[in-house]
Design a protein around this motif. Structure first.
Motif, PDB file in Angstrom:
ATOM      1  N   SER A  96     -37.497  37.006  -2.097  1.00  0.00           N
ATOM      2  CA  SER A  96     -36.521  36.993  -1.266  1.00  0.00           C
ATOM      3  C   SER A  96     -35.346  37.821  -1.598  1.00  0.00           C
ATOM      4  CB  SER A  96     -36.258  35.492  -1.400  1.00  0.00           C
ATOM      5  OG  SER A  96     -37.031  34.357  -1.298  1.00  0.00           O
ATOM      6  N   GLY A  97     -35.516  38.618  -2.135  1.00  0.00           N
ATOM      7  CA  GLY A  97     -34.499  39.752  -2.517  1.00  0.00           C
ATOM      8  C   GLY A  97     -33.461  39.193  -3.205  1.00  0.00           C
ATOM      9  N   TYR A  98     -33.623  38.157  -3.965  1.00  0.00           N
ATOM     10  CA  TYR A  98     -32.408  37.832  -5.019  1.00  0.00           C
ATOM     11  C   TYR A  98     -32.906  37.858  -6.253  1.00  0.00           C
ATOM     12  CZ  TYR A  98     -29.828  34.704  -1.315  1.00  0.00           C
ATOM     13  OH  TYR A  98     -29.174  34.784  -0.139  1.00  0.00           O
ATOM     14  N   ASN A  99     -31.824  37.653  -7.330  1.00  0.00           N
ATOM     15  CA  ASN A  99     -32.080  37.750  -8.772  1.00  0.00           C
ATOM     16  C   ASN A  99     -32.102  36.218  -9.341  1.00  0.00           C
ATOM     17  OD1 ASN A  99     -30.520  40.616  -8.484  1.00  0.00           O
ATOM     18  ND2 ASN A  99     -32.481  40.787  -9.423  1.00  0.00           N
ATOM     19  N   LEU A 100     -32.622  36.115 -10.367  1.00  0.00           N
ATOM     20  CA  LEU A 100     -32.781  34.777 -10.946  1.00  0.00           C
ATOM     21  C   LEU A 100     -31.899  34.823 -12.266  1.00  0.00           C
ATOM     22  CD1 LEU A 100     -33.649  31.748 -11.184  1.00  0.00           C
ATOM     23  CD2 LEU A 100     -35.693  32.669 -12.058  1.00  0.00           C
ATOM     24  N   LEU A 101     -30.927  34.008 -12.393  1.00  0.00           N
ATOM     25  CA  LEU A 101     -30.334  33.984 -13.590  1.00  0.00           C
ATOM     26  C   LEU A 101     -30.757  32.633 -14.176  1.00  0.00           C
ATOM     27  CD1 LEU A 101     -28.949  36.561 -13.484  1.00  0.00           C
ATOM     28  CD2 LEU A 101     -26.886  35.238 -12.479  1.00  0.00           C
ATOM     29  N   ILE A 102     -30.713  32.631 -15.541  1.00  0.00           N
ATOM     30  CA  ILE A 102     -31.308  31.380 -16.212  1.00  0.00           C
ATOM     31  C   ILE A 102     -30.086  30.932 -17.404  1.00  0.00           C
ATOM     32  CG2 ILE A 102     -33.094  30.172 -17.592  1.00  0.00           C
ATOM     33  CD1 ILE A 102     -34.766  32.675 -16.406  1.00  0.00           C
ATOM     34  N   TYR A 103     -30.019  29.650 -17.108  1.00  0.00           N
ATOM     35  CA  TYR A 103     -29.106  28.818 -18.092  1.00  0.00           C
ATOM     36  C   TYR A 103     -29.882  27.871 -18.933  1.00  0.00           C
ATOM     37  CZ  TYR A 103     -25.411  26.673 -20.858  1.00  0.00           C
ATOM     38  OH  TYR A 103     -24.603  26.026 -21.644  1.00  0.00           O
TER      39      TYR A 103
END
Lengths: 352, 352
Positions: A96-103
């Motif tokens: 989807s052209g996004y970036n995934l950030l994880i916490y």
DNA sequence: TTGTAGGCGTTATCAA
DNA sequence: TTGATAACGCCTACAA
């Protein structure tokens, strides 16, 4: 220092000056948001490269509320199950052209006294929230601000309409236990409970109890222990049961992580699986078929859950309609750890 | 809508008005940065709670450059090794009162044409960079802006002084291969290479070659395959070797993930480990001692590496001195998968 | 101890 | 098609 103001950062203003245009034009080029003459665009791009300009995300957020990131909040335990989940989400996010950030939280993460979650509306465009890794109050707060969120393996608090994706746990657990009873001939079946307040864990236990009840096996509290979907916890529980010399035919470990740990602990204690004790799990993690003995479990479409949740989130972000609740089926997968191939065929009288 | 301006967000100004103080005072209370009368502080805190105010991180960053987060960038493969690493980092991060944000790349992440890394100076106070998950140019760019970074399992590009923490790979691999040759009697030892451009992989191969050379075993390119520190890749390689009916005494899989996958693939193909083929790994992951047969490997202090790197980063952030290069020792761990307990004792003539 | 006001870097609105 | 400028929400001199 390659900019002209006193500070150290190259700003859009530096780029504008360098390219001989206004900041507005630079912004337009950067965001491809408006018509700009190819010539000017090229000049701007060149200035960007020459100056080594990099967008100041925080500034954009402040003016814009768009980050290009989505966030995922989950517990800081690393299991194959969570790995599959992340894989699915990441796949979909990139597409989807996004970036995934994880916490990764150690406890339940929450907004407190003005201090926000580390992943929130200021650095993401939407959040994927795993089970009870974030407390209800915080979810409610975010929801009230209309922040896009999708819940995984839990329902929305306070009866709000926040999209969530869930598993058919009770039915799966029921089928599993029934298989243990009917096809493998087990009666003393132990259960390792999942984490407290975990919805999946709750419904799996319900399935377990229901199956026992329907087959006239009395529920025995002594046969309920703790697995917590966690290898170390599961091992401890096994040690305890072995120490007590509790009579157990089979163990439903709650999930595959706990099941695999249980098998190891049992083998270390000199027990044969499934000859001495059968062990079954839930999830059908990748490893489940590789261990020795291969694990009888309930297939849960973890990757599909992940991708679906991510897709829902992107719908939400784009303001498209979403389904408020998606339920995934589960399915019994019989392998060797349940011991059903050892069991005598159903006694003839059972067929009378 | 609980604020007074036209917008939807409760701002510090709303809180100030509600508490009958200035925004500066609210800020001071929120940041515990200055002397404020307990009475006023209490009033402010109350206003915060009543209004449900939450700090706008981006705004703070814009004015302040402080986020309370650190970031970690790593490849999006989920292995027990990376899990241990994250665990160590997370532990240390929490202890320092920071939050850990994670960005998992599919390839190498980079700053391009003005578009920043998703984790950067705008949303973190410092970055932990795993191996080659970020390209050199980007690292250089960040370093030039004096952004705090620590490199794990790689050295700094362009001879810059960016703190890095590394493993003694060559020596470990050498000891491992020597053990295979001298104590287990293997001669045809295959090697599964790690990811291209991975420093650990490179030096492990050097150790492998050196050990062969020192024991007069000619290097055979046919015995070098691909493991990529990755289970699927390792399995494919095993299938290929098995298909070719290549004569192999032992396999050094590059790391434990690949080694465990190799063992499974071998067993699936009907080979006994270590009777038919020995398999050894590198890392000494938690699972290494649990699989069947228990894995002979090289212990790498992954958790210690992680904690050390995180500590270095916090030093950097606080402007304290750091060591520019920290090297961790590795150590041979002999279990059953190398087959040395099957090997004949060293032939008498070897001792002449 | 508290308040005022300017600036952080970007985008969007409005005008030209 | 482009430019000027007012937000966005917070922090921190500086002043009171």
């Amino acid at each position: 220092m390659s900019n002209s103001n006193g500070r150290s950062r190259v700003t859009i203003e530096d780029v504008a000056r360098h390219a001989g245009v206004s900041t507005a034009t630079v912004s337009r080029v950067l965001n491809k948001t408006n018509n700009v003459t190819p010539t000017t665009a090229k000049r701007v791009q060149q200035a960007v490269d020459e100056l080594g300009y990099v967008l100041h995300t925080a500034a954009r957020v402040l003016s814009n509320n768009k980050t290009g990131n989505i966030g995922m909040i989950l517990p800081a335990t690393s299991t194959p199950f969570l790995a599959s989940l992340l894989e699915g989400v990441n796949e979909c996010t990139i597409a989807s052209g996004y970036n995934l950030l994880i916490y990764a939280t150690t406890n339940q993460a929450s907004i407190q006294g003005g201090v926000p979650l580390p992943l929130n509306e200021d650095n993401t465009d939407g959040l994927l929230i795993f089970a009870n890794s974030v407390d209800d109050r915080t979810i409610l707060h975010l929801h009230q601000r209309q922040f896009p969120m999708v819940l995984l393996y839990r329902t929305a608090p306070g009866n709000r309409t926040i999209p969530c994706v869930l598993l058919e746990n009770k039915q799966g657990a029921y089928a599993l236990i029934e298989h243990l009873i009917v096809n493998c001939g087990h009666r003393r079946i132990a259960f390792m409970a999942g984490p407290a307040e975990n919805l999946d864990a709750y419904w799996r236990e319900q399935g377990y109890r229901q199956a026992l009840a329907d087959h006239n096996i009395p529920f025995d509290p002594a046969l309920v222990g703790e697995g917590a979907f966690h290898d170390w916890t599961a091992k401890q529980q096994i040690k305890q049961w072995v120490g007590q010399e509790l009579e157990i035919d089979a163990i439903f470990a709650g999930d595959d992580t706990a099941a695999m740990a249980a098998i190891m602990a049992l083998q270390e204690a000199g027990k044969r699986v499934p000859e001495d004790v059968a062990v079954v799990g839930f999830n059908n993690d990748t490893m489940a078929s590789y261990i020795n003995p291969p694990l009888t479990t309930v297939h849960a479409p973890t990757g599909e859950v992940a991708r679906t949740a991510a897709r829902q989130l992107f719908h939400l972000i784009r303001g498209e309609p979403t389904e408020s609740k998606i339920l995934f089926e589960t399915e019994l997968v019989v392998r060797r750890s349940c011991g059903c191939d050892l069991a005598a065929k159903p006694a003839p009288e059972a067929n009378l």
